[in-house]
Design an enzyme around this catalytic site. Structure first.
Site, PDB file in Angstrom:
ATOM      1  N   CYS A  19       0.379   3.859   7.575  1.00  0.00           N
ATOM      2  CA  CYS A  19       0.249   2.736   8.537  1.00  0.00           C
ATOM      3  C   CYS A  19       1.227   1.603   8.216  1.00  0.00           C
ATOM      4  CB  CYS A  19      -1.171   2.154   8.557  1.00  0.00           C
ATOM      5  SG  CYS A  19      -2.416   3.307   9.063  1.00  0.00           S
TER       6      CYS A  19
ATOM      7  N   ASN B 142       0.841  -1.205   0.000  1.00  0.00           N
ATOM      8  CA  ASN B 142       0.000   0.000   0.000  1.00  0.00           C
ATOM      9  C   ASN B 142       0.874   1.252   0.000  1.00  0.00           C
ATOM     10  OD1 ASN B 142       0.721  -0.719   2.750  1.00  0.00           O
ATOM     11  ND2 ASN B 142      -0.570   0.992   3.389  1.00  0.00           N
TER      12      ASN B 142
ATOM     13  N   GLY C  18     -13.144  -4.957   2.028  1.00  0.00           N
ATOM     14  CA  GLY C  18     -14.287  -4.872   1.114  1.00  0.00           C
ATOM     15  C   GLY C  18     -14.401  -3.509   0.454  1.00  0.00           C
TER      16      GLY C  18
END
Ligand code: PMP
Length: 382
Positions: A340, A151, A200
């Site tokens: 994060c 990410n 999701g």
């Protein structure tokens, strides 16, 4: 009104396909009941919403038995379940130097309970060498936990090869597919995946607060939460049957319904088409950024080896300042900082300041890439 450009699809996708909004509205207005509770028609319709979503997810990922898809509040809960439900004191687990805190922190918590963790280093572009995983396997290794695509840099890991190594050595593989489910083709059988944790609300186009864990029939897990499951209520323990064993409490029916509609959209549109559009945007963005003096782009810098996540910095400028100007002066939503994933930034060499991350999605356009590159160019020359 100023035109806003959303470039933070790696955090959560926006907008969602129209059918997702319609499905959520329909479930809230017309379905209403609690799935798995009561036998009245509204409860049964709610059950149908959940079952359909489970089947769609299973269809997308080649999961034979959809009851092995356990809905969660996101990839974080799915990873916590896969990690904490599987590992026992004395186990050894292998992970990588590119992981999100949703893996790093549960593993740290398990270390305090007597689990040993080996972090395999990745290249500065974020690549994990399957040979290094092989070397790290010990007699007491029970689990490998790896990110499918970063990410921070978008770097795609060779999950299938790692799965083959795991299988040969009798070790289980848990994959963090938060950035890849819906963005890259995933087949849990072909890719030798024992557990797959997904968000999701990212490339699957569902709502925030949704996700799931696929648990293969070879995996024994302990639940990490207990409560009402709607059935077997005479027992004071959660039932053995899946998915109920891991889905205690009232389900997020509108959210899961929306997720189901998002997956149906992908199946209808075709994953290849989605991937190819996002890859085109990613390459255009990377090429544009690389043309700007003072800009450093991290990761593979090649859409063939990364998903639609592009991290960069402007020499001499703080990423938070760049993010602030992108938003306030140009209406461009980017994410800045460590995302994060401090370990990933240590690997890439951008810790502790982090990077500016642009993550185009299916609903972004080629023109928007050029607008963003132009904006970064202007900021770089300030
Ligand atoms: N893993 C990765 C790689 C992620 O990008 C994210 C979301 N930022 C997560 C896990 C956590 O996902 P969620 O927000 O759905 O809990």
């Amino acid at each position: 009104m100023e035109k806003l450009i959303y470039f933070d699809n790696a955090a959560t996708t926006f907008p969602k396909p129209e059918e997702v909004y319609r499905r959520v509205d329909h479930v809230l207005r017309n379905v209403g009941g609690n799935p798995g509770r009561s036998g009245h028609r509204m409860a049964l319709s709610a059950n149908r919403v959940i079952l359909d979503a489970r089947d769609s997810v299973a269809g997308l990922l080649n999961i034979e038995d959809s009851s092995r898809v356990v809905f969660t509040s996101g990839a974080t809960e799915a990873l916590n379940l896969g990690i904490k439900g599987f590992l026992r004191p004395g186990d050894h687990v292998i992970t990588s130097g590119m992981e999100h805190n949703a893996v790093v922190r549960p593993l740290r918590a398990m270390e305090r309970k007597g689990v040993q963790v080996t972090k395999v280093k990745c290249s500065p572009e974020g690549f994990l060498d399957p040979g290094d995983i092989k070397k790290a396997i010990r007699r007491d290794t029970r689990l490998i936990v790896i990110i499918h695509a970063s990410n921070v840099t978008g770097t795609i890991n060779p999950v299938k090869e790692i799965g083959e190594i795991a299988r040969e050595r009798g070790v289980k593989l848990l994959v963090d597919a938060a950035q890849t489910a819906g963005a890259l083709p995933i087949d849990v059988v072909r890719d030798n995946i024992d557990m797959l944790a997904c968000a999701g609300h990212k490339s699957l186009f569902g709502l925030q607060g949704t996700g799931f864990l696929y648990i293969s029939p070879d995996i024994q897990l302990e639940p990490i939460k207990e409560g009402g499951t709607g059935g077997a209520s005479d027992m004071d323990e959660v039932p053995e049957t899946l998915p109920e064993r891991f889905e205690a409490g009232t389900m997020n029916t509108p959210g899961i319904g929306g997720l189901g509609a998002g997956v149906e959209f992908i199946l209808r549109e075709g994953l290849e088409k989605i991937r190819s559009h996002e890859a085109g945007l990613t390459d255009r963005l990377i090429r544009g950024l690389l043309n700007i003096e003072k800009v450093i782009v991290y990761g593979p810098r090649d859409s063939g080896r990364q998903v639609g996540v592009v991290s960069f910095n402007i020499n001499g400028k703080d990423p938070s300042d760049v993010g602030f100007i992108l938003d306030s002066s140009f209406g461009i939503m980017a994410r800045v900082g460590l995302h994060c994933a401090p370990d990933a930034h240590k690997t890439v060499g951008t810790f502790p300041h982090g990077t500016v991350r642009l993550s185009p999605g299916y609903f972004n356009t080629v023109e928007e890439m050029d607008v963003v590159v132009d904006a970064v160019n202007k900021i770089a020359s300030l």
